[in-house]
Design a protein around this motif. Structure first.
Motif, PDB file in Angstrom:
ATOM      1  N   LEU A   1     -10.504  -5.446   1.925  1.00  0.00           N
ATOM      2  CA  LEU A   1     -10.929  -4.677   3.106  1.00  0.00           C
ATOM      3  C   LEU A   1     -11.329  -5.606   4.244  1.00  0.00           C
ATOM      4  O   LEU A   1     -11.030  -5.343   5.415  1.00  0.00           O
TER       5      LEU A   1
ATOM      6  N   ILE B   1      -7.735   4.922   1.109  1.00  0.00           N
ATOM      7  CA  ILE B   1      -7.943   3.739   0.266  1.00  0.00           C
ATOM      8  C   ILE B   1      -9.390   3.756  -0.221  1.00  0.00           C
ATOM      9  O   ILE B   1     -10.322   3.775   0.581  1.00  0.00           O
TER      10      ILE B   1
ATOM     11  N   GLN C   1      -2.857   8.704   3.890  1.00  0.00           N
ATOM     12  CA  GLN C   1      -3.261   7.469   3.198  1.00  0.00           C
ATOM     13  C   GLN C   1      -4.789   7.381   3.161  1.00  0.00           C
ATOM     14  O   GLN C   1      -5.446   7.396   4.197  1.00  0.00           O
TER      15      GLN C   1
ATOM     16  N   ARG D   1      -0.970  -3.416 -10.248  1.00  0.00           N
ATOM     17  CA  ARG D   1      -0.850  -1.966 -10.079  1.00  0.00           C
ATOM     18  C   ARG D   1      -0.698  -1.323 -11.452  1.00  0.00           C
ATOM     19  O   ARG D   1       0.129  -1.745 -12.269  1.00  0.00           O
TER      20      ARG D   1
ATOM     21  N   LYS E   1     -12.585  -7.084  -4.665  1.00  0.00           N
ATOM     22  CA  LYS E   1     -12.169  -5.807  -4.078  1.00  0.00           C
ATOM     23  C   LYS E   1     -12.454  -5.778  -2.579  1.00  0.00           C
ATOM     24  O   LYS E   1     -11.582  -5.456  -1.772  1.00  0.00           O
TER      25      LYS E   1
ATOM     26  N   PHE F   1       0.841  -1.187   0.000  1.00  0.00           N
ATOM     27  CA  PHE F   1       0.000   0.000   0.000  1.00  0.00           C
ATOM     28  C   PHE F   1       0.882   1.245   0.000  1.00  0.00           C
ATOM     29  O   PHE F   1       1.634   1.482   0.963  1.00  0.00           O
TER      30      PHE F   1
ATOM     31  N   PHE G   1      -8.808   1.043  -5.692  1.00  0.00           N
ATOM     32  CA  PHE G   1      -8.923  -0.354  -6.109  1.00  0.00           C
ATOM     33  C   PHE G   1     -10.162  -0.468  -6.998  1.00  0.00           C
ATOM     34  O   PHE G   1     -11.282  -0.208  -6.545  1.00  0.00           O
TER      35      PHE G   1
ATOM     36  N   THR H   1      -5.298   5.963  -2.922  1.00  0.00           N
ATOM     37  CA  THR H   1      -5.177   4.725  -3.695  1.00  0.00           C
ATOM     38  C   THR H   1      -6.570   4.219  -4.053  1.00  0.00           C
ATOM     39  O   THR H   1      -7.449   4.141  -3.191  1.00  0.00           O
TER      40      THR H   1
ATOM     41  N   ILE I   1     -10.618   4.454   4.835  1.00  0.00           N
ATOM     42  CA  ILE I   1     -10.942   3.423   3.845  1.00  0.00           C
ATOM     43  C   ILE I   1     -12.391   3.624   3.432  1.00  0.00           C
ATOM     44  O   ILE I   1     -13.297   3.586   4.267  1.00  0.00           O
TER      45      ILE I   1
END
Length: 815
Positions: A40, A783, A781, A812, A36, A21, A28, A26, A754
């Motif tokens: 998580l 996500i 960060q 990626r 996906k 990560f 997904f 970011t 997230i």
């Protein structure tokens, strides 16, 4: 908190995958069901365990064990956690043997519950460490699954409970609840203590009565002990007389026992005489049998002058010859089978030479190398065509989408925001259709060229496969051909040796050997001769042994006759002793009746003494009971005084908690919640303003932390909002909670967030505002999990998730 990496092994559709990560935002992306959300779920499982999740929903159906390893940073520490699921029979649970926490390279094995408690401490989450409950703070402030995203708007009780725990306000509630529980306990104890000293006056009266009863009982015991002493003296006199009688009875019993023993001995001696007579008869019969056996062994004669050693040497000699013949015959069969198998295995190649096969192998290998070079060149061309075809497919799909979206354009261009005319729209659609037509033509041409290349590669690969088969056949045949030549040569040598060995298997002429009719079977002949010689030798030994046994039997007969005379003399002496004992027994007539009379007197006195002893014991017991009552009354009076003092102390505690402490804590809690609500409302309003640009609608947070929507001054039920508006309000609420948590907890200063499908139901206008929202967060960060293509331009990193044959893979992409 920052997540560095996660490793998934046999988790749902992931076989073995590690994801690094990066910092920043970011995304997904991937099709529905590609895996996906599993990433998580894996993060939450690694941190907090299963919670309300069933292990069957995580472990791959085809695997017996799976694991998640999560590497993250919090409070300046580098942490790594591992949790493992293990299937054993029908049961599926976490494996405590493969669960650990590593902090700054120091590994600590932990149980699943202990690991959750440690993680909650690291993150400073004020929550219970129960392994069966999920982390509500994590679910509200950091990550909320897509299906629970909008529940934050409706479940007010759970929402307020989470707010309390997240900001430590729950401690005030717990303090009040604990205080009320203490009040309930105190009230019960106060009543119990009051009950314990209510009978103090009764105890004092009972103490007085017991002391008077003790004096009366002491007088009764003294009188009874005097009577008991007189009766015991009388009993002693009778007992002494009875002991003298008993000694005489013992003497009588001893004489009777001796009389019975002598009778038994006489019977035993008579039985012994009978046994000795039978032994004389049996030994005489054995002596006659020995005489007959002696004459039988004397009749056996010696069959040969040869010794047993000489005969054994001959048997050994011919046995070795027979073994050699058997070994050589087996070798002939074995070598013949090998030759036959080799010829069957290599077929017509057995008629070739090694030199010709090597030349043929060299030619085939050279041709194969040339074919492989051609295939490699064609495959390079094929990859270029496939890449070109994929690009044209993407262009085709883009043009088709553009054509479909042309009719949906509004009054303004979504890119430049200029006014759109009907001619402009038609021109735009015509240009896109021409571009689509050109792309389809190119795609058809490239597809045809790709098919031709694939056909040519397939033909060459078939030729290479046939060449490989020929190479393996020849390479395997060469060593078999060499082995065939050596085996044929060896077989000829073995057959020659076999003929020479058979010529030796004949008995030689010898005058010392008798004629037994088996000269064509040497081993059987010498074995029979050996057995006849051994029979003669055994007969000589038997004659010597029989002579010894005959002498032994005659001696035994003489000994038995002597024993018979001895037993007769012993019986005569025992009969004389029996007559003597019968005369002495007449002196003890009538002694038994005298003993019974004295025993009756003794038993009567024992009953009277026992009755007096029982009276003394009962009175002693009564006196002990009264003394115990005195002691208990004194203790109860003392205990009642003690409980009276404790009752007064607990009553003071009850008044302080009920009238001062609980009201004070309630006031403090309300003030703290009001302060948090004011900060919460300010931050929530900022996120709401970014996500919803509607001047007719306002939103605020009330005292119960419930989002209130007002339109034109009137409150509006959240249930009547559009899907996009509900998602926006829920997202604003979560971002507010995340922002405040970052201020409260050191582990949340990095503001990890997230978001699972956070734009569900968003319009294109709302999607355009997501970029502003993400920049406003200023998080190290974030996500995102989403299928919205528009988000790709707003993020720093993109990961694509695909699924093939039921296995998910993460790639990626360059952004």
């Amino acid at each position: 908190m920052i997540i560095n990496s996660i490793e998934l092994e046999n988790i749902r559709s992931y076989d073995k995958e590690k994801i690094e990560f990066p910092r920043g935002i970011t995304l997904f992306e991937g099709d529905i069901g590609s895996g996906k959300s599993t990433i998580l779920m894996g993060i939450e499982f690694a941190l907090f365990g299963l919670g309300s999740q069933k292990p069957e929903a995580l472990l791959s159906k085809k695997a017996n064990d799976g694991s998640v390893v999560l590497n993250f940073e919090a409070n300046g520490q580098k942490c790594e956690v591992k949790r493992t699921l293990k299937r054993k029979g029908d049961a599926l649970n976490q494996d405590p043997k493969n669960t650990y926490l590593k902090i700054n390279d120091e590994l600590e094995p932990l149980s699943p519950t202990e690991l959750k408690q440690k993680v909650l401490q690291i993150l400073n989450f004020n929550e219970p460490g129960d392994s069966r409950s999920e982390s509500r703070i994590y679910r509200y402030a950091i990550f909320t699954p897509q299906e629970e995203m909008k529940q934050i708007l409706f479940n007010s009780e759970r929402r307020l409970e989470t707010i309390r725990k997240a900001f430590g306000v729950e401690d005030y509630k717990i303090a009040v609840e604990n205080s009320k529980e203490i009040l309930r306990v105190l009230h019960g104890k106060i009543n119990i203590f009051k009950e314990r000293f209510k009978d103090i006056n009764n105890y004092e009266l009972e103490l007085k009565n017991s002391k008077e009863n003790i004096h009366k009982i002491e007088n009764i015991i003294k009188e009874t002990e005097t009577q008991e002493k007189e009766l015991k003296n009388q009993r002693k006199k009778i007992h002494d007389e009875l002991e003298t009688i008993r000694e005489k009875i013992l003497e009588q019993r001893e004489l009777l026992t001796n009389k019975d023993n002598i009778k038994k001995q006489i019977e035993e001696k008579i039985d012994e005489k009978k046994k000795i007579s039978n032994q004389i008869k049996q030994t005489t019969e054995e002596l006659e049998d020995f005489k007959e056996e002696f004459e039988s062994q004397k009749s056996i004669s010696k069959p040969t002058i040869k010794s047993v050693e000489e005969i054994n040497a001959k048997i050994k000699e011919f046995s070795e010859i027979n073994n050699s013949i058997n070994r050589l015959e087996f070798q002939v069969i074995s070598h013949s089978d090998v030759i036959k198998k080799i010829r069957v295995k290599i077929g017509k190649l057995s008629e070739s030479t090694t030199e010709s096969l090597n030349m043929q192998l060299k030619t085939i290998k050279e041709d194969r190398t040339e074919y492989q070079t051609n295939v490699n060149d064609l495959q390079k061309g094929l990859k270029m065509k496939q890449k070109e075809e994929s690009k044209l497919e993407a262009d085709k799909e883009k043009y088709e989408n553009d054509i479909q979206n042309t009719s949906k354009l509004g009054a303004k261009c979504p890119y430049c925001e200029h006014e759109l005319t009907k001619d402009h729209v038609q021109k735009l659609e015509k240009e896109r259709r021409q571009s689509l037509l050109d792309t389809k033509g190119k795609l058809e041409k490239v597809s045809k060229e790709r098919d031709e290349l694939e056909s040519e590669i397939s033909k060459l690969e078939k030729i290479i496969l046939e060449s490989d088969t020929k190479i393996r056949t020849i390479e395997n045949a060469i060593p078999d051909l060499e082995n065939l030549t050596l085996t044929i040569r060896k077989l000829d040598e073995i057959e020659k040796e076999l003929k020479q060995t058979r010529d030796k298997n004949i008995i030689p002429d010898d005058k010392g050997l008798p004629k037994l009719g088996m000269h064509d079977k040497p081993i059987e002949y010498f074995t029979a001769l050996k057995e006849a010689l051994l029979e003669y030798q055994n007969a000589e030994v038997s004659i010597t042994n029989i002579e010894k046994n005959m002498k032994k039997s005659m001696n035994a007969i003489q000994q038995y006759e002597d024993d018979l005379k001895t037993r007769t003399n012993q019986i005569t002496k025992l009969e004389e002793r029996l007559t003597e004992i019968s005369g002495k027994l007449k002196m003890f007539d009538g002694i038994k009746e005298q003993s019974l009379d004295l025993q009756g007197q003794e038993e009567r006195l024992d009953l009277e003494i026992k009755e007096l002893s029982n009276i003394i014991s009962r009175n002693n017991e009564k006196m002990e009971n009264e003394k115990t009552t005195v002691k208990e009354c004194n203790e109860k009076i003392s205990e009642s005084e003690k409980w009276k003092n404790i009752h007064k102390k607990y009553l003071n505690y009850h008044v302080w908690l009920d009238e001062f402490f609980i009201p004070s804590v309630d006031k403090i809690e309300k003030q703290v919640l009001l302060s948090i609500q004011q900060r919460f409302n300010e931050i929530y309003h900022r996120w709401y303003s970014i996500l919803i640009d509607d001047p007719t609608k306002e939103s605020r947070i009330d005292e119960n932390f419930t989002p209130i929507i007002e339109q034109d001054g009137y409150e509006q039920d959240v249930g009547f909002l559009s899907g996009g508006e509900k998602t926006s309000i829920a997202l604003a609420y979560r971002l507010t909670l995340n922002s405040l948590m970052r201020q409260e907890s050191d582990s949340m200063k990095s503001n990890l967030l997230i978001l699972d499908e956070p734009t569900d139901g968003f319009s294109k206008t709302q999607l355009a505002k997501v970029k502003t929202l993400l920049l406003e967060l200023k998080s190290q960060q974030i996500i995102l999990v989403s299928h919205e293509k528009e988000l790709e331009t707003y993020v720093d990193n993109i990961f694509h998730i695909s699924k093939s044959s039921g296995i998910s893979k993460v790639t990626r992409l360059n952004n």
